[in-house]
Design a protein around this motif. Structure first.
Motif, PDB file in Angstrom:
ATOM      1  N   ALA A  78      19.323  16.862  49.371  1.00 42.46           N
ATOM      2  CA  ALA A  78      18.844  17.272  48.050  1.00 42.46           C
ATOM      3  C   ALA A  78      18.616  18.775  47.966  1.00 42.46           C
ATOM      4  N   SER A  79      18.298  19.404  49.093  1.00 44.56           N
ATOM      5  CA  SER A  79      17.977  20.832  49.085  1.00 44.56           C
ATOM      6  C   SER A  79      19.144  21.719  49.508  1.00 44.56           C
ATOM      7  N   ASN A  80      20.257  21.120  49.942  1.00 47.65           N
ATOM      8  CA  ASN A  80      21.394  21.905  50.431  1.00 47.65           C
ATOM      9  C   ASN A  80      22.633  21.554  49.604  1.00 47.65           C
ATOM     10  N   THR A  81      22.921  22.372  48.604  1.00 39.88           N
ATOM     11  CA  THR A  81      24.026  22.066  47.694  1.00 39.88           C
ATOM     12  C   THR A  81      25.383  22.125  48.389  1.00 39.88           C
ATOM     13  N   GLU A  82      25.527  23.016  49.367  1.00 38.93           N
ATOM     14  CA  GLU A  82      26.808  23.124  50.077  1.00 38.93           C
ATOM     15  C   GLU A  82      27.079  21.860  50.902  1.00 38.93           C
ATOM     16  N   LEU A  83      26.048  21.377  51.577  1.00 40.73           N
ATOM     17  CA  LEU A  83      26.210  20.161  52.377  1.00 40.73           C
ATOM     18  C   LEU A  83      26.514  18.977  51.474  1.00 40.73           C
ATOM     19  N   ARG A  84      25.795  18.879  50.381  1.00 41.88           N
ATOM     20  CA  ARG A  84      26.036  17.772  49.457  1.00 41.88           C
ATOM     21  C   ARG A  84      27.462  17.819  48.925  1.00 41.88           C
ATOM     22  N   ALA A  85      27.917  19.010  48.581  1.00 42.13           N
ATOM     23  CA  ALA A  85      29.286  19.156  48.063  1.00 42.13           C
ATOM     24  C   ALA A  85      30.313  18.735  49.105  1.00 42.13           C
ATOM     25  N   ALA A  86      30.075  19.090  50.361  1.00 41.03           N
ATOM     26  CA  ALA A  86      31.016  18.737  51.432  1.00 41.03           C
ATOM     27  C   ALA A  86      31.060  17.234  51.658  1.00 41.03           C
ATOM     28  N   LEU A  87      29.906  16.594  51.580  1.00 41.20           N
ATOM     29  CA  LEU A  87      29.838  15.157  51.856  1.00 41.20           C
ATOM     30  C   LEU A  87      30.307  14.302  50.682  1.00 41.20           C
ATOM     31  N   THR A  88      30.344  14.875  49.497  1.00 42.20           N
ATOM     32  CA  THR A  88      30.765  14.108  48.315  1.00 42.20           C
ATOM     33  C   THR A  88      32.114  14.575  47.770  1.00 42.20           C
ATOM     34  N   ASN A  89      32.767  15.464  48.491  1.00 41.51           N
ATOM     35  CA  ASN A  89      34.065  15.998  48.062  1.00 41.51           C
ATOM     36  C   ASN A  89      35.128  14.896  48.111  1.00 41.51           C
ATOM     37  N   ARG A  90      35.661  14.521  46.953  1.00 45.08           N
ATOM     38  CA  ARG A  90      36.638  13.437  46.902  1.00 45.08           C
ATOM     39  C   ARG A  90      37.962  13.811  47.557  1.00 45.08           C
ATOM     40  N   ALA A  91      38.217  15.100  47.670  1.00 44.61           N
ATOM     41  CA  ALA A  91      39.475  15.538  48.288  1.00 44.61           C
ATOM     42  C   ALA A  91      39.416  15.478  49.809  1.00 44.61           C
ATOM     43  N   ALA A  92      38.220  15.444  50.368  1.00 40.91           N
ATOM     44  CA  ALA A  92      38.066  15.404  51.826  1.00 40.91           C
ATOM     45  C   ALA A  92      38.278  13.976  52.334  1.00 40.91           C
ATOM     46  N   THR A  93      38.867  13.853  53.497  1.00 39.25           N
ATOM     47  CA  THR A  93      39.115  12.531  54.078  1.00 39.25           C
ATOM     48  C   THR A  93      37.831  11.964  54.670  1.00 39.25           C
ATOM     49  N   ALA A  94      37.811  10.649  54.827  1.00 40.58           N
ATOM     50  CA  ALA A  94      36.653   9.997  55.432  1.00 40.58           C
ATOM     51  C   ALA A  94      36.455  10.475  56.869  1.00 40.58           C
ATOM     52  N   SER A  95      37.556  10.726  57.573  1.00 43.35           N
ATOM     53  CA  SER A  95      37.438  11.178  58.964  1.00 43.35           C
ATOM     54  C   SER A  95      36.827  12.573  59.032  1.00 43.35           C
ATOM     55  N   ALA A  96      37.182  13.438  58.077  1.00 40.44           N
ATOM     56  CA  ALA A  96      36.615  14.786  58.053  1.00 40.44           C
ATOM     57  C   ALA A  96      35.117  14.744  57.763  1.00 40.44           C
ATOM     58  N   LYS A  97      34.728  13.879  56.828  1.00 45.83           N
ATOM     59  CA  LYS A  97      33.304  13.731  56.526  1.00 45.83           C
ATOM     60  C   LYS A  97      32.565  13.133  57.721  1.00 45.83           C
ATOM     61  N   GLY A  98      33.206  12.182  58.385  1.00 46.01           N
ATOM     62  CA  GLY A  98      32.595  11.581  59.560  1.00 46.01           C
ATOM     63  C   GLY A  98      32.378  12.597  60.661  1.00 46.01           C
ATOM     64  N   GLU A  99      33.343  13.479  60.844  1.00 43.96           N
ATOM     65  CA  GLU A  99      33.219  14.523  61.860  1.00 43.96           C
ATOM     66  C   GLU A  99      32.077  15.471  61.524  1.00 43.96           C
ATOM     67  N   LEU A 100      31.934  15.803  60.229  1.00 44.65           N
ATOM     68  CA  LEU A 100      30.826  16.665  59.803  1.00 44.65           C
ATOM     69  C   LEU A 100      29.489  15.993  60.090  1.00 44.65           C
ATOM     70  N   LEU A 101      29.402  14.705  59.784  1.00 46.27           N
ATOM     71  CA  LEU A 101      28.159  13.988  60.042  1.00 46.27           C
ATOM     72  C   LEU A 101      27.859  13.899  61.532  1.00 46.27           C
ATOM     73  N   ARG A 102      28.891  13.716  62.349  1.00 42.10           N
ATOM     74  CA  ARG A 102      28.670  13.677  63.800  1.00 42.10           C
ATOM     75  C   ARG A 102      28.122  15.004  64.300  1.00 42.10           C
ATOM     76  N   SER A 103      28.613  16.097  63.725  1.00 40.05           N
ATOM     77  CA  SER A 103      28.118  17.408  64.146  1.00 40.05           C
ATOM     78  C   SER A 103      26.669  17.622  63.712  1.00 40.05           C
ATOM     79  N   LEU A 104      26.269  16.972  62.617  1.00 40.13           N
ATOM     80  CA  LEU A 104      24.907  17.124  62.119  1.00 40.13           C
ATOM     81  C   LEU A 104      23.930  16.150  62.782  1.00 40.13           C
ATOM     82  N   LEU A 105      24.379  14.901  62.964  1.00 35.10           N
ATOM     83  CA  LEU A 105      23.471  13.841  63.405  1.00 35.10           C
ATOM     84  C   LEU A 105      23.668  13.414  64.852  1.00 35.10           C
ATOM     85  N   GLY A 106      24.850  13.617  65.387  1.00 28.83           N
ATOM     86  CA  GLY A 106      25.147  13.156  66.743  1.00 28.83           C
ATOM     87  C   GLY A 106      24.176  13.714  67.767  1.00 28.83           C
TER      88      GLY A 106
END
Length: 271
Positions: A132-160
């Motif tokens: 809610a406080s990071n517009t860039e992160l929200r945009a990256a995670l909700t970007n319809r043009a980005a693949t599910a694997s790319a979003k998954g990789e971003l989440l792994r880098s954040l949460l892993g």
């Protein structure tokens, strides 16, 4: 959900609870299989409509589900799906929503067995605040043009390695398949499911400064007495809350902040 769908979901949740009470059932694998069926029925609209057609006999729909889906998943998941298609659903989409909810509940059950449900609930809340406080992160995670694997990789880098494995699984599934929901509403729904898993209500508490342990205990006790159920506190700090606290339980807001009292007084004077 309304009417028949609400009753069907309640019955499905009872079957899930009975199934996962058996510790020999791998709740994590069950979650994966239910999520796979969710994705299939979300994608295959015609199949979903056939399996929820009220004009068709429940047993016939269950046999069709076993034939088309049952061979691709384990016995426990197949039994759950068969039971669900025997039920009546107000809308075909409700079956998919229910399956997704059961998948999340199965994952939360796995976390509960490991004694990590508290952690998962808190991590879901904190991640929601970060989004809610990071517009860039929200945009990256909700970007319809980005693949599910790319979003998954971003989440792994954040949460892993920083969050519980169940938190990562739930968030990754939500981001990969939002199914028309906003990321914020999806995270809120997951937090509520986690709290409900422990039969506790969630209170979102906003204060100008962090509350002490004693304050948290007193507030939790007061809310539990007020609502008649154990209460989990999701704590947030907002310097704009001049004093006191703001508590939200579901749709109800208990407003005790000085800032809001000032605003309320101003409105009365202006009126």
């Amino acid at each position: 959900m309304n009417g028949a769908s609400r009753e069907a979901l309640a019955a499905a949740r009872e079957r899930l609870d009975a199934l996962t009470d058996n510790t020999s059932v791998d709740a994590g694998s069950l979650a994966d299989e239910l999520a796979a069926v969710t994705a299939l029925l979300h994608r295959e609209v015609s199949l979903r409509r056939v399996l929820t057609d009220p004009a068709q006999a429940g047993e016939a729909k269950a046999e069709l589900a076993q034939r088309l889906i049952g061979t691709q998943i384990g016995g426990p998941a197949a039994d759950l799906v068969s039971g669900m298609v025997r039920s009546r659903w107000s809308q075909s989409r409700d079956l998919v929503d229910a399956l997704e909810e059961l998948a999340s509940l199965a994952d939360l059950t796995a976390a509960q067995r490991r004694g990590k449900l508290d952690n998962v609930e808190d991590e879901l809340f904190r991640f929601g605040r970060i989004v809610a406080s990071n517009t860039e992160l929200r945009a990256a995670l909700t970007n319809r043009a980005a693949t599910a694997s790319a979003k998954g990789e971003l989440l792994r880098s954040l949460l892993g390695g920083r969050a519980d494995v169940t938190t990562e699984r739930l968030v990754t599934r939500l981001v990969a398949a939002p199914r028309g929901r906003s990321l914020e509403s999806g995270l809120e729904s997951l937090s509520k499911l986690a709290a409900e898993r422990r039969d506790r209500m969630v209170a979102v508490v906003t204060s100008a400064v962090p509350l002490s342990d004693q304050q948290k205990q007193r507030l939790g006790g007061a809310l539990a007495r007020l609502y008649g159920r154990a209460m989990h506190l999701n704590l947030d700090v907002d310097p704009e809350v001049v004093g006191g606290i703001r508590v939200q339980v579901g749709d109800e807001v208990i407003n005790g902040s000085i800032a809001d009292r000032i605003e309320d007084a101003g409105r009365r004077l202006a009126g």
